[in-house]
Design a protein around this motif. Structure first.
Motif, mmCIF file in Angstrom:
data_model
loop_
_atom_site.group_PDB
_atom_site.id
_atom_site.type_symbol
_atom_site.label_atom_id
_atom_site.label_comp_id
_atom_site.label_asym_id
_atom_site.label_seq_id
_atom_site.Cartn_x
_atom_site.Cartn_y
_atom_site.Cartn_z
ATOM 1 N N SER A 170 14.699 -77.580 58.681
ATOM 2 C CA SER A 170 14.669 -77.450 57.232
ATOM 3 C C SER A 170 15.757 -76.488 56.746
ATOM 4 C CB SER A 170 13.293 -76.942 56.783
ATOM 5 O OG SER A 170 13.321 -76.540 55.440
ATOM 6 N N LYS A 171 16.564 -76.953 55.788
ATOM 7 C CA LYS A 171 17.585 -76.083 55.203
ATOM 8 C C LYS A 171 16.925 -74.965 54.396
ATOM 9 C CE LYS A 171 19.975 -79.525 53.314
ATOM 10 N NZ LYS A 171 19.551 -80.733 54.047
ATOM 11 N N VAL A 172 15.765 -75.263 53.816
ATOM 12 C CA VAL A 172 15.033 -74.247 53.053
ATOM 13 C C VAL A 172 14.581 -73.118 53.970
ATOM 14 C CG1 VAL A 172 12.962 -73.777 51.696
ATOM 15 C CG2 VAL A 172 14.277 -75.861 51.278
ATOM 16 N N ALA A 173 14.058 -73.479 55.140
ATOM 17 C CA ALA A 173 13.625 -72.466 56.108
ATOM 18 C C ALA A 173 14.806 -71.619 56.554
ATOM 19 C CB ALA A 173 12.965 -73.139 57.313
ATOM 20 N N ALA A 174 15.966 -72.262 56.727
ATOM 21 C CA ALA A 174 17.176 -71.527 57.121
ATOM 22 C C ALA A 174 17.555 -70.504 56.050
ATOM 23 C CB ALA A 174 18.326 -72.503 57.355
ATOM 24 N N VAL A 175 17.443 -70.909 54.794
ATOM 25 C CA VAL A 175 17.741 -69.990 53.684
ATOM 26 C C VAL A 175 16.799 -68.789 53.728
ATOM 27 C CG1 VAL A 175 17.588 -69.713 51.175
ATOM 28 C CG2 VAL A 175 18.783 -71.676 52.131
ATOM 29 N N ASN A 176 15.518 -69.031 53.938
ATOM 30 C CA ASN A 176 14.522 -67.959 53.963
ATOM 31 C C ASN A 176 14.759 -66.986 55.118
ATOM 32 O OD1 ASN A 176 13.403 -69.316 51.813
ATOM 33 N ND2 ASN A 176 11.712 -70.203 52.981
ATOM 34 N N VAL A 177 15.112 -67.533 56.277
ATOM 35 C CA VAL A 177 15.406 -66.678 57.433
ATOM 36 C C VAL A 177 16.603 -65.779 57.127
ATOM 37 C CG1 VAL A 177 16.237 -66.666 59.821
ATOM 38 C CG2 VAL A 177 14.409 -68.232 59.140
ATOM 39 N N MET A 178 17.592 -66.323 56.437
ATOM 40 C CA MET A 178 18.779 -65.538 56.104
ATOM 41 C C MET A 178 18.453 -64.401 55.143
ATOM 42 S SD MET A 178 21.013 -66.715 58.052
ATOM 43 C CE MET A 178 19.739 -67.323 59.178
ATOM 44 N N TYR A 179 17.472 -64.608 54.254
ATOM 45 C CA TYR A 179 17.031 -63.515 53.378
ATOM 46 C C TYR A 179 16.573 -62.319 54.225
ATOM 47 C CZ TYR A 179 16.755 -66.805 49.394
ATOM 48 O OH TYR A 179 17.027 -67.718 48.406
ATOM 49 N N VAL A 180 15.713 -62.608 55.206
ATOM 50 C CA VAL A 180 15.151 -61.558 56.048
ATOM 51 C C VAL A 180 16.250 -60.893 56.885
ATOM 52 C CG1 VAL A 180 13.558 -61.065 57.938
ATOM 53 C CG2 VAL A 180 12.904 -62.689 56.140
ATOM 54 N N LEU A 181 17.112 -61.711 57.487
ATOM 55 C CA LEU A 181 18.173 -61.173 58.338
ATOM 56 C C LEU A 181 19.147 -60.316 57.538
ATOM 57 C CD1 LEU A 181 19.272 -61.112 61.204
ATOM 58 C CD2 LEU A 181 20.552 -63.208 60.708
ATOM 59 N N LEU A 182 19.484 -60.767 56.346
ATOM 60 C CA LEU A 182 20.393 -60.003 55.486
ATOM 61 C C LEU A 182 19.759 -58.662 55.113
ATOM 62 C CD1 LEU A 182 23.166 -60.265 54.124
ATOM 63 C CD2 LEU A 182 22.025 -61.240 52.138
ATOM 64 N N GLY A 183 18.460 -58.692 54.808
ATOM 65 C CA GLY A 183 17.761 -57.448 54.488
ATOM 66 C C GLY A 183 17.778 -56.471 55.647
ATOM 67 N N LEU A 184 17.573 -56.975 56.860
ATOM 68 C CA LEU A 184 17.597 -56.112 58.046
ATOM 69 C C LEU A 184 18.964 -55.449 58.233
ATOM 70 C CD1 LEU A 184 15.583 -58.285 60.608
ATOM 71 C CD2 LEU A 184 14.866 -56.103 59.598
ATOM 72 N N THR A 185 20.032 -56.200 57.981
ATOM 73 C CA THR A 185 21.378 -55.626 58.150
ATOM 74 C C THR A 185 21.626 -54.509 57.134
ATOM 75 O OG1 THR A 185 22.470 -57.245 56.681
ATOM 76 C CG2 THR A 185 22.277 -57.820 59.019
ATOM 77 N N PHE A 186 21.094 -54.645 55.932
ATOM 78 C CA PHE A 186 21.263 -53.588 54.931
ATOM 79 C C PHE A 186 20.492 -52.338 55.325
ATOM 80 C CE2 PHE A 186 23.366 -54.780 50.835
ATOM 81 C CZ PHE A 186 23.993 -55.914 51.316
ATOM 82 N N ILE A 187 19.280 -52.526 55.863
ATOM 83 C CA ILE A 187 18.477 -51.378 56.304
ATOM 84 C C ILE A 187 19.187 -50.631 57.425
ATOM 85 C CG2 ILE A 187 16.336 -50.685 57.446
ATOM 86 C CD1 ILE A 187 14.935 -52.972 55.981
ATOM 87 N N VAL A 188 19.674 -51.374 58.414
ATOM 88 C CA VAL A 188 20.359 -50.757 59.551
ATOM 89 C C VAL A 188 21.647 -50.065 59.097
ATOM 90 C CG1 VAL A 188 21.525 -51.206 61.751
ATOM 91 C CG2 VAL A 188 19.375 -52.369 61.215
ATOM 92 N N SER A 189 22.385 -50.705 58.192
ATOM 93 C CA SER A 189 23.639 -50.113 57.703
ATOM 94 C C SER A 189 23.398 -48.759 57.047
ATOM 95 C CB SER A 189 24.308 -51.062 56.702
ATOM 96 O OG SER A 189 24.720 -52.253 57.325
ATOM 97 N N GLY A 190 22.304 -48.654 56.308
ATOM 98 C CA GLY A 190 22.014 -47.395 55.639
ATOM 99 C C GLY A 190 21.346 -46.370 56.524
ATOM 100 N N ALA A 191 20.686 -46.822 57.618
ATOM 101 C CA ALA A 191 19.896 -45.921 58.463
ATOM 102 C C ALA A 191 20.655 -45.372 59.657
ATOM 103 C CB ALA A 191 18.641 -46.648 58.943
ATOM 104 N N LEU A 192 21.729 -46.028 60.065
ATOM 105 C CA LEU A 192 22.478 -45.561 61.237
ATOM 106 C C LEU A 192 23.071 -44.167 60.994
ATOM 107 C CD1 LEU A 192 24.466 -48.741 62.371
ATOM 108 C CD2 LEU A 192 22.603 -47.616 63.600
#
Length: 407
Positions: A282-304
């Motif tokens: 599902s392309k929709v599921a892929a979009v949703n997964v990217m939301y979560v992954l993008l959020g994780l990268t922002f958290i790590v970028s600010g927390a390192l």
């Protein structure tokens, strides 16, 4: 259109657009570096971001109506020409020793008006040339080209601003605009112009049809809603990337360039994945997964820790992959769900609805970042992005999009 013929036509258009985007990325990044080093203020970057987005959001509410009424080929030509004129004016202003930021904001805003017509027109051209079965693959190719620009643009911009004054760097944008116009002039694009009156009532009716196209399709409606939400929580912080690099990680010109190049490299990888490997799920599921992954990268970028610049760079690459896959899948979903004659209105509606809340968020983010710090702002934005992803997976109508056609 024969397979070989549509591909050649589309790639010829994109050759010119690639040149324009590459130079535009270079100039845009050079301006960001100049503002970051000259003023060292989150508020200045926030106001510049608002100037670059707000007019596009406001004009975009009606731009799609005219894109669907007019010849999309001519819309793109005149948009490129208008943006080039704005760049020319900006060039003269930046030649002065005492630069008034107000004029920079105004011209960034006028360039945004041109983009309000150009971006959705370019998106709406694809289904007129590309077979529906190839839209996801073409979306992947588009992401590759965008990513190459994301890599090469900042590299060129960093090199240019290191050896040239900002006023001279702007000449790159003029050259790119000329090449983009030539690429559109020399190809034939199918015309879906509707011969209708341009009264205020008819324009309002066309806009209403674009809005109803989205609102009547429950899955598409939620797709737009969550995409708007992710833009609202991510965009304001994303504009602060240069300040995160120079402030939290103590970087300079080259470090800012490296971060942007790596971000573009991630987008390139994401585009290659979409263009080479056929998405079976599902392309929709892929979009949703990217939301979560993008959020994780922002958290790590600010927390390192501040000394972990290499970790920040690698995290940025993953963020680029996430955004690329999201953009490609989102675009393909919309192009599949919406008829070609309404795409201009629908894409313009999305850009406006996504950017308007982001402008409000950006206004407050600039002020908040000055108080709590840019890195904490990234962490908060990342947490909110993950929440959007979780909510998306829990929305049944959205997950059914593409499986069941809504009336």
């Amino acid at each position: 259109m024969e397979n070989r013929k549509w591909f050649k036509t589309y790639m010829f258009i994109w050759a010119g657009q690639f040149a324009s985007m590459l130079t535009s990325y270079a100039v845009q990044f050079a301006i960001v570096i100049w503002l970051s080093l000259e003023y060292k203020s989150a508020e200045v970057l926030a106001y510049a971001g608002i100037a670059a987005m707000l007019p596009q959001a406001l004009i975009g509410l009606i731009a799609g109506v005219y894109i669907d009424r007019l010849n999309r080929k001519y819309v793109m030509i005149f948009s490129d020409a208008f943006i080039a004129i704005c760049t020319l004016a900006l060039l003269f202003i930046l030649q002065n020793e005492n630069v008034n930021l107000i004029w920079i904001y105004i011209l960034l805003g006028l360039r945004s008006v041109g983009n309000a017509f150009h971006t959705p027109a370019l998106q709406a051209i694809a289904p007129l040339i590309v077979p529906q079965s190839e839209l996801v693959k073409v979306a992947g190719i588009n992401q590759v080209l965008h990513s190459v620009c994301s890599i090469g643009g900042p590299a060129i911009g960093t090199l240019a601003i290191a050896y040239l004054p900002i006023s001279k760097v702007l000449y790159l944008d003029l050259i790119g605009a000329l090449l983009a116009i030539l690429s559109i002039v020399m190809v034939k694009i199918p015309d879906l112009v509707t011969k209708s009156k341009s009264s205020i009532y008819s324009i309002a009716t066309d806009f209403s049809e674009g809005f109803q196209t989205v609102s009547k399709n429950k899955g598409l409606r939620y797709l737009f809603l969550y995409a708007m939400a992710i833009t609202f929580v991510i965009m304001p912080a994303a504009i602060m990337f240069p300040l995160l690099t120079t402030g939290h990680y103590a970087g300079g010109n080259w470090e800012m360039g490296i971060v942007e190049v790596v971000w573009g490299g991630g987008m390139l990888i994401g585009g290659v994945i979409l263009s080479i490997f056929k998405l079976k799920g599902s392309k929709v599921a892929a979009v949703n997964v990217m939301y979560v992954l993008l959020g994780l990268t922002f958290i790590v970028s600010g927390a390192l820790p501040a000394c972990w610049f290499v970790g920040f760079v690698l995290t940025t690459a993953i963020g680029g992959i996430s955004l690329s896959v999201f953009n490609g899948c989102f675009t393909a979903i919309v192009q599949t769900e919406v008829s070609p004659e309404k795409l201009g209105r629908v894409f313009s509606l999305y850009y406006s609805m996504a950017v308007l809340p982001s402008v409000i968020g950006l206004l407050f983010t600039g002020l908040i970042a000055e108080v709590i710090g840019v890195n904490i702002t990234f962490i908060v934005s990342g947490c909110l992005a993950i929440l959007v992803g979780i909510l998306s997976f829990g929305t049944r109508n959205l997950m059914q999009l593409g499986k069941i056609k809504n009336v």
